[in-house]
Design a protein around this motif. Structure first.
Motif, short mmCIF file in Angstrom:
data_model
loop_
_atom_site.label_atom_id
_atom_site.label_comp_id
_atom_site.label_asym_id
_atom_site.label_seq_id
_atom_site.Cartn_x
_atom_site.Cartn_y
_atom_site.Cartn_z
N ASP A 146 39.69 66.85 -29.87
CA ASP A 146 40.37 65.64 -30.34
C ASP A 146 41.82 65.55 -29.87
OD1 ASP A 146 38.22 64.71 -32.13
OD2 ASP A 146 38.77 66.45 -33.35
N ASP A 147 42.51 66.70 -29.83
CA ASP A 147 43.96 66.73 -29.64
C ASP A 147 44.35 67.56 -28.43
OD1 ASP A 147 44.25 65.38 -32.08
OD2 ASP A 147 44.42 67.25 -33.21
N LEU A 148 45.56 67.29 -27.94
CA LEU A 148 46.16 68.16 -26.93
C LEU A 148 47.13 69.09 -27.63
CD1 LEU A 148 46.94 65.96 -23.82
CD2 LEU A 148 45.18 67.68 -24.08
N HIS A 149 47.13 70.34 -27.23
CA HIS A 149 48.06 71.33 -27.78
C HIS A 149 48.92 71.87 -26.66
CE1 HIS A 149 49.70 74.62 -30.07
NE2 HIS A 149 49.26 75.47 -29.15
N HIS A 150 50.23 71.95 -26.89
CA HIS A 150 51.16 72.57 -25.95
C HIS A 150 51.22 74.06 -26.27
CE1 HIS A 150 52.45 68.36 -25.80
NE2 HIS A 150 52.85 68.64 -24.59
N ILE A 151 50.81 74.89 -25.34
CA ILE A 151 50.82 76.34 -25.57
C ILE A 151 52.25 76.82 -25.78
CG2 ILE A 151 50.23 78.58 -24.60
CD1 ILE A 151 47.96 77.05 -23.05
N ASP B 212 47.93 81.69 -32.01
CA ASP B 212 48.98 81.16 -31.14
C ASP B 212 49.36 82.19 -30.08
OD1 ASP B 212 50.96 79.11 -30.47
OD2 ASP B 212 52.43 80.51 -31.29
N LYS B 213 49.52 83.43 -30.48
CA LYS B 213 49.87 84.51 -29.53
C LYS B 213 48.76 84.74 -28.52
CE LYS B 213 53.08 86.92 -32.55
NZ LYS B 213 53.32 88.08 -33.39
N CYS C 28 40.96 73.41 -35.11
CA CYS C 28 41.55 74.51 -34.35
C CYS C 28 43.04 74.26 -34.08
CB CYS C 28 40.79 74.74 -33.05
SG CYS C 28 39.16 75.49 -33.32
N HIS C 29 43.40 73.01 -33.86
CA HIS C 29 44.81 72.69 -33.63
C HIS C 29 45.63 73.10 -34.86
CE1 HIS C 29 47.81 69.54 -31.83
NE2 HIS C 29 48.19 70.79 -31.61
N CYS D 130 36.63 71.66 -27.20
CA CYS D 130 37.76 72.40 -27.75
C CYS D 130 37.91 73.73 -27.02
CB CYS D 130 37.55 72.64 -29.24
SG CYS D 130 38.79 73.69 -30.02
N TYR D 131 39.11 74.04 -26.59
CA TYR D 131 39.41 75.28 -25.88
C TYR D 131 39.13 76.50 -26.75
CZ TYR D 131 42.05 78.70 -23.15
OH TYR D 131 42.41 79.79 -22.41
N VAL D 132 39.30 76.37 -28.05
CA VAL D 132 39.17 77.51 -28.97
C VAL D 132 37.73 77.73 -29.42
CG1 VAL D 132 39.93 78.48 -31.18
CG2 VAL D 132 41.55 77.24 -29.75
N CYS D 133 37.10 76.69 -29.97
CA CYS D 133 35.77 76.87 -30.58
C CYS D 133 34.62 76.28 -29.76
CB CYS D 133 35.74 76.29 -31.99
SG CYS D 133 35.74 74.48 -32.05
N GLY D 134 34.95 75.46 -28.75
CA GLY D 134 33.91 74.85 -27.92
C GLY D 134 33.33 73.58 -28.51
N GLY D 135 33.77 73.19 -29.70
CA GLY D 135 33.29 71.96 -30.33
C GLY D 135 33.89 70.72 -29.66
#
Length: 136
Positions: free
Chosen positions: A25-30, A64-65, A53-54, A17-22
């Motif tokens: 599972d998902d792709l997020h569009h910035i 998000d920002k 995180c998603h 995970c880009y946010v927490c490192g866990g």
């Protein structure tokens, strides 16, 4: 979205995970698909995240920002604000097809361009604005 693109994003992040490192599972569009649908398959606009995180990203404006600021910084490292880039140069830097970039110019998704020495050129700041969904 094609499976190959999703796989490349996962591999780029080591399946974390880009946010927490866990475990991701998902792709997020910035830059959200609703804001800039033409960027839905742009690899730099995608991060691999866990479901928790998603959910947080979509319900926590600060997170998000933060992702958008990081993405903007990344894009600004690729394009100099005052430099003019040919379509071929933009394609090489973004790994997008030249034809796709030309269509974005024709559709006025890339707002400003110039004809210099019989070539279409786009100023770096305008490329950055486009890749940020029209906002700086």
């Amino acid at each position: 979205m094609n499976a190959g693109l999703k796989q490349r994003v996962k591999e780029r992040q080591g399946y974390h995970c880009y946010v927490c490192g866990g475990q991701g599972d998902d792709l997020h569009h910035i830059i959200h698909k609703s804001q800039a649908p033409e960027l839905r398959d742009y690899i730099d606009n995608l991060v691999f995240v866990c479901r928790e995180c998603h959910n947080k990203i979509h319900h926590t404006p600060q997170l998000d920002k933060k992702l958008k600021r990081e993405y903007k910084k990344h894009i600004e490292q690729k394009f100099l604000h005052e430099k003019y880039y040919t379509i071929k140069e933009i394609a090489e830097i973004t790994h997008m097809e030249e034809d796709f970039i030309e269509k974005c110019i024709v559709k006025r998704l890339i707002k400003n361009f110039a004809i210099v020495e019989k070539q279409v050129k786009v100023k770096g700041i305008d490329i950055i604005r486009w890749l940020l969904g029209g906002k700086l």
